[in-house]
Design an enzyme around this catalytic site. Structure first.
Site, PDB file in Angstrom:
ATOM      1  N   HIS A 172      -6.988  -6.014  -0.636  1.00 26.99           N
ATOM      2  CA  HIS A 172      -5.921  -5.068  -0.301  1.00 26.99           C
ATOM      3  C   HIS A 172      -5.393  -5.336   1.106  1.00 26.99           C
ATOM      4  CE1 HIS A 172      -3.827  -1.168  -0.771  1.00 26.99           C
ATOM      5  NE2 HIS A 172      -4.021  -1.053   0.539  1.00 26.99           N
TER       6      HIS A 172
ATOM      7  N   ASP B 180      -9.306  -4.569  -5.514  1.00 28.08           N
ATOM      8  CA  ASP B 180      -8.675  -3.568  -4.652  1.00 28.08           C
ATOM      9  C   ASP B 180      -9.350  -2.213  -4.847  1.00 28.08           C
ATOM     10  OD1 ASP B 180      -7.041  -1.944  -3.178  1.00 28.08           O
ATOM     11  OD2 ASP B 180      -5.171  -2.755  -3.960  1.00 28.08           O
TER      12      ASP B 180
ATOM     13  N   SER C   1       0.825  -1.199   0.000  1.00 28.45           N
ATOM     14  CA  SER C   1       0.000   0.000   0.000  1.00 28.45           C
ATOM     15  C   SER C   1       0.864   1.256   0.000  1.00 28.45           C
ATOM     16  CB  SER C   1      -0.947  -0.040   1.200  1.00 28.45           C
ATOM     17  OG  SER C   1      -1.961   0.919   1.084  1.00 28.45           O
TER      18      SER C   1
END
Length: 293
Positions: A252, A223, A91
């Site tokens: 995610h 995602d 991320s």
């Protein structure tokens, strides 16, 4: 095989001062001081994991720029200059990796693995369109509520709440996570999120192009922080790059239910890249497969 690995590899939590900030470091392996330990069995590579969130003083430590400077300072202060590096980011950690490569080009990075990378147009994503107004307009109200509710709450109650949540989502951890309910931590998370939404816009194609041969991107199909359109865009712009699309419907926030799947996949990728250590070092002895995280 799994139990044998768990018995042989030690995992521990340490705290070091980095940029005048007490920094939590989770280490995997028997090594304690990589700089002063010149033992022949010292690992030849360091795996540096940057999750979704040094000797110099850092301004705005908990902001986006401060977090980048903090990681660079840690690597320059606590890791030997000749230690080969493998970066793993998730991320926001992927964005931080790109910035480290940009602002600390002297670091001997073998490879970078960018998982579910939020490296562009975060505010325009499905989740970003929801979170952006919340962290922009209601941030101070959140601060007030957080401190008024959680500050007087005893740690034993916070630990109990966290244990209940972890049981519900079937998540195990080796270290206590009472900090999750600390007002100071929650406030900094929201503060950083506000900067992410505002500042992470254009993808840094220049740094990607420069390091493309030493990068692996891994995008998700479900995602909401990084839609498949972003995968298609970067794949089109860098067709020669190692840019992969998940085929397992891993979300995610994979750490909640798919941590083992990702760990096994990344371990295989790292093993494939370990041969690069022998090419990059003058040491003709066989490359050690011991890794320190």
């Amino acid at each position: 095989m799994v139990s044998k690995i768990e018995e042989e590899i030690s995992v521990r939590e340490e705290f070091v001062l980095c940029g005048k900030v007490e920094t939590q470091v989770i280490k995997c392996g028997p090594w304690t001081d990589l700089i002063n330990d010149q033992n022949v069995n010292r690992p030849k590579a360091l795996i540096f994991v940057i999750p979704d969130p040094n000797a110099q003083e850092i301004k705005d430590t908990y902001g986006l720029r401060g977090q980048i400077e903090h990681k660079i300072a840690f690597l320059r202060t606590h890791v030997p200059k000749d230690m080969k590096l493998i970066f793993i980011g998730h991320s926001l950690g992927c964005y931080i990796i790109l910035q480290i490569l940009k602002h600390a080009p002297e670091l001997p990075v073998i490879h970078s693995f960018l998982l579910f990378p939020t490296i562009e147009r975060i505010a325009e994503t499905p989740n970003g369109r929801i979170v952006t107004p919340l962290v922009s307009w209601f941030r101070y109200a959140f601060y007030a509520i957080t401190y008024s509710v959680l500050k007087p709450c005893p740690d034993i109650v916070k630990s109990w709440l966290i244990s209940i949540v972890f049981q519900v989502i079937n998540l195990k951890t080796e270290f206590p996570l009472t900090n999750v309910f600390q007002p100071f931590c929650l406030v900094n998370i929201v503060y950083l999120a506000a900067q992410e939404m505002r500042n992470i816009m254009k993808r840094d194609d220049e740094i990607i192009k420069e390091h493309l041969s030493k990068m692996t991107f891994y995008y998700g199909t479900i995602d909401r922080w990084c839609p498949t359109q972003y995968y298609e865009d970067i794949k089109k712009d860098f067709p020669e790059g190692d840019i992969r699309l998940c085929q397992k419907n891993i979300p995610h926030a994979f750490v909640l239910r798919f941590s083992q799947d990702l760990a096994e996949m990344i371990a295989a990728w790292v093993k494939d890249n370990l041969s690069k250590i022998e090419v990059m070092t003058k040491d003709t002895s066989p490359c050690s497969q011991d890794l320190c995280q």
